[in-house]
Design an enzyme around this catalytic site. Structure first.
Site, PDB file in Angstrom:
ATOM      1  N   SER A 149       0.858  -1.184   0.000  1.00 39.94           N
ATOM      2  CA  SER A 149       0.000   0.000   0.000  1.00 39.94           C
ATOM      3  C   SER A 149       0.888   1.225   0.000  1.00 39.94           C
ATOM      4  CB  SER A 149      -0.891   0.010   1.251  1.00 39.94           C
ATOM      5  OG  SER A 149      -1.577   1.241   1.388  1.00 39.94           O
ATOM      6  N   TYR A 162      -2.154   0.376  10.567  1.00 37.03           N
ATOM      7  CA  TYR A 162      -2.069  -0.107   9.184  1.00 37.03           C
ATOM      8  C   TYR A 162      -0.693   0.203   8.602  1.00 37.03           C
ATOM      9  CZ  TYR A 162      -3.595  -0.983   4.360  1.00 37.03           C
ATOM     10  OH  TYR A 162      -3.730  -1.474   3.083  1.00 37.03           O
TER      11      TYR A 162
END
Length: 264
Positions: A149, A162
């Site tokens: 990501s 995250y």
């Protein structure tokens, strides 16, 4: 989720006979990647926990449904045995499975959410990769693709859990590339930014549909799952000596994690 079928319509089918394992294939980028590879002629093992979604995908595309919880060692081992027994080989492993939970700052962090994100994004990816590495080495031209990501490259407020998981997955990917070069295993990292998928933000925000839609509000053209799937497929379909080491992919409206152009 908006599906772009152009990649399927223009497929040449030149990869008939190639075998891919795609995790996270029940929804979003994983599902779109499984569709894209099937359209190009790959034999695709579509891996996820939700068997009913995999069965639907299989009926539509001819992918092989392979229900598996990647956080359970025994299920991952059974997946490996299924693929190698049925195919005798694997050419590409695409670790698409992952996810985020919560937007807490560190001061308010949920231990449960952080543990879940590490288990799925890092340890799940490790388990599947570890299971298939011997076969990828034996292949002679195997590929591992890990979907990380933009959060693996840039931290942001409310994203620490995250960020931590995806930074770790990225570090694992970089180490794997160093370790497996001598075995001619190609290792690719694809790091998407803002992607409008069916479930990612909804899951992250505890099922709050209004809050999930607000993530994309005013963004004229966020990425779709099919956009990212096209890049993933391109990376594994290139001649094997070509390694797209690390690719970040963002919509034009997302100049940086903290700068997203919104209209209206």
């Amino acid at each position: 989720m908006t599906q772009n079928t152009s990649t399927e319509e223009h497929s040449t089918g030149t990869h008939t006979g190639k075998v891919a394992v795609v995790t996270g294939a029940s929804t979003g980028i994983g599902e779109a990647t499984a569709r894209r590879l099937r359209a190009a002629g790959w034999t695709v093992y579509a891996v996820a926990r939700r068997a009913e979604r995999l069965e639907a995908l299989a009926r539509e595309t001819g992918a092989v449904p392979a229900p598996c919880d990647i956080t359970v060692d025994a299920e991952v081992e059974a997946l490996r045995e299924q693929v190698l027994t049925e195919q005798g080989r694997v050419d590409a492993l695409l670790n698409i499975s992952g996810g985020a939970r919560g937007t807490d700052r560190v001061a308010d962090a949920s231990t449960e959410d952080w543990a879940w994100m590490y288990e799925v994004n890092v340890l799940g990816t490790m388990r599947v990769t570890r299971a298939f590495l011997p076969a990828l080495r034996d292949n002679g031209e195997g590929t591992v693709l890990n979907l990380t990501s933009l959060a693996a490259h840039r931290a942001y407020e409310g994203g620490a859990g995250y960020n931590a998981a995806k930074f770790a997955e990225r570090a694992m990917t970089e180490a794997l590339r160093l370790e497996e070069a001598e075995h001619n295993v190609r290792v690719v990292e694809i790091a998407p930014g803002l992607v409008h998928t069916e479930e990612f933000s909804l899951n992250r925000l505890g099922g709050d549909q209004e809050a999930a839609e607000a993530v994309y509000a005013g963004v004229e053209k966020p990425l779709t799952a099919a956009d990212v799937a096209q890049v993933c497929a391109f990376a594994v379909e290139l001649p094997h000596h070509v390694d797209l080491d690390t690719v970040t992919i963002k919509p034009v409206a997302q100049a940086a994690p903290h700068k997203v152009i919104r209209t209206g």
